[in-house]
Design an enzyme around this catalytic site. Structure first.
Site, PDB file in Angstrom:
ATOM      1  N   LEU A 136       0.840  -1.202   0.000  1.00 29.08           N
ATOM      2  CA  LEU A 136       0.000   0.000   0.000  1.00 29.08           C
ATOM      3  C   LEU A 136       0.878   1.255   0.000  1.00 29.08           C
ATOM      4  CD1 LEU A 136      -2.891   1.255   0.263  1.00 29.08           C
ATOM      5  CD2 LEU A 136      -2.576   1.162   2.746  1.00 29.08           C
ATOM      6  N   ASN A 140       6.229   8.570  -1.495  1.00 36.58           N
ATOM      7  CA  ASN A 140       5.711   9.905  -1.162  1.00 36.58           C
ATOM      8  C   ASN A 140       4.323   9.875  -0.532  1.00 36.58           C
ATOM      9  OD1 ASN A 140       7.963  11.446  -2.159  1.00 36.58           O
ATOM     10  ND2 ASN A 140       7.317  10.808  -4.207  1.00 36.58           N
ATOM     11  N   GLY A 142       2.625   7.820   2.536  1.00 36.83           N
ATOM     12  CA  GLY A 142       2.552   6.842   3.605  1.00 36.83           C
ATOM     13  C   GLY A 142       1.118   6.767   4.090  1.00 36.83           C
ATOM     14  N   THR A 169       7.092  -5.372   3.631  1.00 36.62           N
ATOM     15  CA  THR A 169       7.600  -6.569   4.286  1.00 36.62           C
ATOM     16  C   THR A 169       7.591  -7.715   3.280  1.00 36.62           C
ATOM     17  OG1 THR A 169       6.661  -5.778   6.359  1.00 36.62           O
ATOM     18  CG2 THR A 169       7.316  -8.080   6.294  1.00 36.62           C
ATOM     19  N   GLU A 374       1.808  -0.080   9.968  1.00 29.32           N
ATOM     20  CA  GLU A 374       0.347  -0.251   9.870  1.00 29.32           C
ATOM     21  C   GLU A 374      -0.415   0.918  10.480  1.00 29.32           C
ATOM     22  OE1 GLU A 374      -1.412  -4.112  10.168  1.00 29.32           O
ATOM     23  OE2 GLU A 374       0.521  -5.103   9.892  1.00 29.32           O
TER      24      GLU A 374
END
Length: 390
Positions: A136, A140, A142, A169, A374
């Site tokens: 996701l 630029n 987050g 990950t 997350e």
């Protein structure tokens, strides 16, 4: 708020079930045998120990929530939280990778895949034959995922994807990734779509692997898309549903990060408690000094509070409730106290806490990621404040 009676709180049975006890013991035995002997070596070299995850797959730890018909363990969130926390007590890196594989990639396919997709991917992921990644975040964007720049353009029965994802990950070692890309206009929450993309797909490659402060045995890398053609059969759900799916996946994922935080905090506490009883100053163990004993009391209380929040969120998730607020609260509190507790743990160890001969410094480094991954603590506060101001 509910009340506590015996070992029940708001309908949650706080006593561990037989399944939870079995899972906890299995993880402890496995960790002692397969993780402890090499975890500092992996930490130093930043090696992602794929073979360990294959062995975890054989124990059902790579498909904890996946039904048995797809090769999973068929457990619920209480067993899942128990498994993550027990792994994180030993090594946060292994706990993190196990959580990301289960909660993000595997769970996204489980929740939103069609029968063909589930049958194709879940058995491989649940058994650890394949490692999963989930994309996701971008360089630029987050928390501002609505402005993502990775774009998919329809071309007949295919979508052509260009762009990059970062902080992923298993970005290099993953055999398959669930990736959310933009198929509509910038800022439109219904302008993003999720695709399952296998390693080896032309135009899909791994980029730079990050050199990290902590969680160093959990691989974090870029995903790069250059005219990557993905068939429409690889789409999860319908076009435009990707972002909404991702938010639902993250609700469950935040419970796993709360569990990860809980495990790290518990591991740090147990190490500090043991050391405080063994370390003597002025002819008595340092645990007898009020400065240390009060610190230990504060730590134990914070862990218990984090545990209640985490297991309450897991219990509600098991029962099919919306856990948007509860998972954010659990993740926010557990991650922040994990950092505080890891810091206190180093302090209790004194000079030895600053060396790699003792476990304190690793818990200290690993804990910080929990307040960022997350959804940062600031984003959790945004989620919580929106929920309570509705």
């Amino acid at each position: 708020m509910g009340t506590i009676t015996g070992e029940r709180y708001n309908g949650i049975d706080l006593a561990e079930s037989e399944n939870q006890q079995m899972v906890a013991q299995m993880v402890r035995d496995f960790g002692t045998r397969e993780i402890m002997p090499k975890m500092m070596e992996w930490d130093e070299s930043q090696e992602f120990p794929v073979d360990v995850f294959r062995k975890m797959g054989a124990l059902g730890l790579m498909g904890v929530l996946v039904p048995e018909e797809y090769g999973g363990a068929g457990f619920g969130y209480l067993e899942y939280v128990t498994a993550i926390a027990e792994l994180a007590k030993i090594d946060g890196s292994i706990g993190l990778s196990m959580a990301a594989h289960n909660s993000l990639c595997t769970n996204h396919i489980l929740q939103f895949g069609n029968e063909t997709q589930k049958a194709a991917y879940l058995p491989k992921l649940a058994t650890g034959e394949w490692i999963g990644a989930w994309g996701l975040t971008e360089p630029n964007t987050g928390s501002d995922a609505g402005n993502m720049r990775t774009v998919a353009v329809k071309d007949g029965d295919y979508y052509v994807i260009n762009g990059a994802k970062n902080f992923i990950t298993h970005g290099k070692s993953g055999n398959v990734a669930v990736v959310i890309v933009r198929t509509g206009s910038v800022g439109d929450s219904h302008g993003m779509t999720a695709f399952i993309i296998e390693k080896g797909t032309p135009g899909f490659s791994a980029g730079k692997k990050e050199n990290k402060l902590g969680m160093r045995a959990s691989e974090t890398a870029e995903l790069i898309f250059t005219d990557c053609r993905v068939h429409q059969s690889q789409m999860l759900g319908k076009e435009g549903e990707g972002f909404v799916q991702a938010l639902k996946v993250l609700d469950g994922g935040r419970i796993s990060i709360a569990a990860l935080s809980l495990g790290i905090a518990q591991g740090a506490f147990e190490a500090a408690l043991k050391y405080s009883k063994e370390r003597h100053q002025f002819n008595r163990p340092i645990s007898e000094f009020q400065g240390i004993s009060f610190k230990l009391a504060d730590i134990a209380t914070k862990i218990e509070a984090a545990r209640l929040l985490t297991y309450r969120a897991a219990d509600l998730k098991n029962k099919g409730h919306n856990v948007n607020k509860e998972s954010a609260m659990a993740k926010l509190y557990a991650s922040e106290v994990a950092v505080e507790i890891a810091n206190d743990c180093v302090q209790i160890f004194g000079g030895y806490g600053y060396t790699k001969d003792f476990p304190a410094e690793k818990y200290y480094r690993d804990a910080k990621l929990c307040t960022i991954g997350e959804g940062t603590s600031e984003i959790q506060k945004l989620v919580i404040s929106r929920a309570i101001l509705k």
